[in-house]
Design an enzyme around this catalytic site. Structure first.
Site, mmCIF file in Angstrom:
data_model
loop_
_atom_site.group_PDB
_atom_site.id
_atom_site.type_symbol
_atom_site.label_atom_id
_atom_site.label_comp_id
_atom_site.label_asym_id
_atom_site.label_seq_id
_atom_site.Cartn_x
_atom_site.Cartn_y
_atom_site.Cartn_z
ATOM 1 C CB CYS A 203 6.390 -6.794 8.691
ATOM 2 S SG CYS A 203 7.548 -5.437 8.560
ATOM 3 C CG HIS B 41 8.306 -4.260 4.474
ATOM 4 N ND1 HIS B 41 7.756 -3.319 3.624
ATOM 5 C CD2 HIS B 41 8.624 -3.588 5.619
ATOM 6 C CE1 HIS B 41 7.722 -2.152 4.242
ATOM 7 N NE2 HIS B 41 8.257 -2.282 5.441
ATOM 8 C CG HIS C 199 11.979 0.772 4.670
ATOM 9 N ND1 HIS C 199 12.299 1.343 5.883
ATOM 10 C CD2 HIS C 199 10.859 0.036 4.900
ATOM 11 C CE1 HIS C 199 11.431 0.964 6.800
ATOM 12 N NE2 HIS C 199 10.547 0.163 6.232
ATOM 13 C CD GLU D 290 11.033 -8.677 -22.628
ATOM 14 O OE1 GLU D 290 10.281 -8.074 -23.415
ATOM 15 O OE2 GLU D 290 11.147 -9.914 -22.613
ATOM 16 C CG HIS E 62 6.297 2.235 4.934
ATOM 17 N ND1 HIS E 62 5.485 1.937 6.000
ATOM 18 C CD2 HIS E 62 7.287 1.322 4.972
ATOM 19 C CE1 HIS E 62 5.984 0.890 6.653
ATOM 20 N NE2 HIS E 62 7.068 0.499 6.054
#
Lengths: 233, 233, 233, 233
Positions: free
Chosen positions: C92, C109, C111, C138, C195
């Site tokens: 990443c 990140h 999943h 909200e 992903h």
């Protein structure tokens, strides 16, 4: 904080042994809270230990119980030998006693949402007199065959759990709970429509693991219904 | 780290008693985080203690609150007597005050997804003016009958929770919240469409357990809708 | 156990401050594990601190991270100044750098299954080029208006999160992530089809709470779809 | 409490190293309990360490395991070198051995509800001989290509997990498990209809993370089915 205690009876609930009933009920209920079984002071747990019954009080946050919160009853006379003065005894007490009279060592009452949903699904699909039935699920093997019988249900056995109608007052469930116990002498659990479930076992270990196995099966059965999968063949 | 504190007012939030409001709000909010009620700094909690109001700040991770994060307001004058300098007061404050003015001792605001979904389901099926209604669920017995009334709702009573429309700014909910409190004087909760719920109680114990009972019922009601089961007879 | 460390660079990750990036990534990832965001070594987190980037390694159980597991990169030169010898840098990394280049202080990140499901629902109902759109919830107010803009989205604003197609290798997502960032300059998140999601923020607090708010909205949107409730008016 | 121990063999399970198999099985099973994998004493875990196999016992609450509860078997002779006297060896033992014989270092058996539901959905939609198949989900990259092959599955690879029929007695699953292992030599998991799943890996880290990745995929696949989303293109 302000709880007035019956000092003379405190020895009944003071122990360093984590498996002493007064301690054990506290750790069990804290675990049950994380499982969603005793939300909002709902549900309860009771242990029979030798000639005494230990019972969690009514209206207390179940994940916060302290050993000194426990009611203790003499099993032979059914009289309280310890009553925390500012707490109310559990309305489940006569139902717990019904289980203990039939040989149980521990009885757990939950408000599990899976239990409530199953009682509604069974009523809609099989009518008010039907019990919950499921078969060919491995977890069924976590439930014993019945009092006085050796071993647990097998994978090909059908699990049947009777369902009784709810009443305005919890103690008024006692007679229909006892009737269900007579009609289904092998059961270790009774569902209460729109309310929850009572599960008992020969001892704490068995009551707790049987309650978990049954709750697992009830949750699975709800998911099966969502996916259009039948409970029996 | 860099929080500038009003040293003179720190005594208001320093206590070794876990039930002191400044400590209690921290432990409650940490628990609420695990229940999914205060995700992403959402939601809030306030406790009235004697003549003071303790309020969790806005924009802080609710599972990480420290007692020194608390705002303290004088209930009579509605003036802050402690303001953490780098924090913002909660926009929920006027809504909490509406509950305290009606006798509440604690008020909890959650963004529970079950609350949001129920407001959408009620609108679709019963229109914008309808409140949420459900009956014959045991957990209803966890909700009191109403301010000044003795005891809790019964199993056969219908639970009604009013729903108000959301506004751009949280403080603008105050008047419609107060209207709902007037129109439903027995309620201990008001749902906010597409937003969440406000629940209050006479004290911390009651507000927390009532909030749990209501959230349990809202979750159950969503599951019932998924399974095609009606909320009322 | 057998990890060979670059001793000279260890000072970069040793600190008693829980908010030091090397410590902070560990506690964040342990929390993310309980939220189901980083199951099975999936997902990742990176913090920019002054002129350095701290990055959790690839292939490590995210709830078990230790500060000494961290990779440290010089932001100006993009060269590693600390590389744990037996660990692999996160695939990443170029995606995190894309966020840092646009001013982010932290990038997460996940999943999350809600993210994956939303990318599939959007594709089926609005096509491959559509982004996820929702309004009048909200929790949208937990997301800032955009880089360089003051304040957060309002309740009546529409939240838009772009979706990019997944690739065989995570680093190959970089160009389409950057394109999405250009096309939606106000976004703090990009969904990746089948992903997960990348969410960033000006600092750790903002990235974490924005990621929570977005995940809450994605979960709610899946539940809304299950109940037949539309995302926009 | 009353467990009679084989004192001479205790050295096999006493270690201060948290990664010693006897300790590791305890912490893993406690984690698996929170994931719903080993409810009600269900499921199990076994680790092969050098020439020995460590196995959690049958019928014990998996979140409460102690190192002294472990059975230890000599891998070469398949004879127990440590048997806690009051506990029963796991009925999964021959199935764990089937995995170890094919090179596994750790094998995990869960009763995950997602696994059970997937076996039912595959049977209904593709018949009894079908395996579970899914593709283009990032988490598939958490599963290795197969024994003796380098690296993990790619995003565009199709994950296939064979399903075997359940039997009355767990040990009777052994031959069909072995058949599935022969027929699908690349698989690291076998689903058992209406029962759960067996997942193994080269070592503890791999078995645990592969089991998590597969459970994530199974849960996602159930949610996809609920939303009418296909598993393959």
């Amino acid at each position: 904080m302000s709880q007035v205690r019956d000092e003379a009876a405190d020895v009944l609930v003071h122990s360093l042994d984590p498996e002493h009933p007064a301690n054990h009920i506290c750790t069990l209920c804290a675990k049950f809270y994380t499982l969603g079984w005793v939300t909002g002071t709902g549900g309860g747990t009771s242990i029979r230990h030798e000639d005494k019954i230990f019972i969690a009080p009514s209206g207390v946050q179940k994940e916060m119980l302290k050993p000194t919160d426990m009611f203790v009853m003499d099993f032979a006379s059914k009289e309280y030998i310890r009553k925390p003065k500012v707490l109310k005894p559990s309305a489940c007490t006569p139902l717990f006693l019904a289980a203990f009279t039939r040989g149980a060592g521990c009885c757990i009452h939950t408000h599990s949402q899976w239990a409530v949903l199953i009682t509604l699904l069974v009523e809609r699909e099989f009518g008010k007199d039907a019990c919950f039935e499921i078969e060919e699920i491995e977890q069924i093997k976590g439930i014993p065959k019945g009092r006085g019988k050796v071993g647990n249900l097998g994978y090909f056995d059908r699990l049947r759990i009777p369902i009784i109608e709810n009443t305005a007052h919890e103690e008024d469930l006692t007679s229909s709970l006892e009737e269900a116990m007579e009609k289904y002498p092998d059961t270790y659990a009774v569902l209460v429509r729109r309310h929850g479930i009572y599960v008992w076992g020969d001892n704490v270990h068995k009551a707790k693991t049987q309650c978990e196995s049954i709750d697992y099966i009830l949750q699975l059965a709800v998911e099966m219904k969502n996916l259009g999968l039948p409970w029996t063949k």
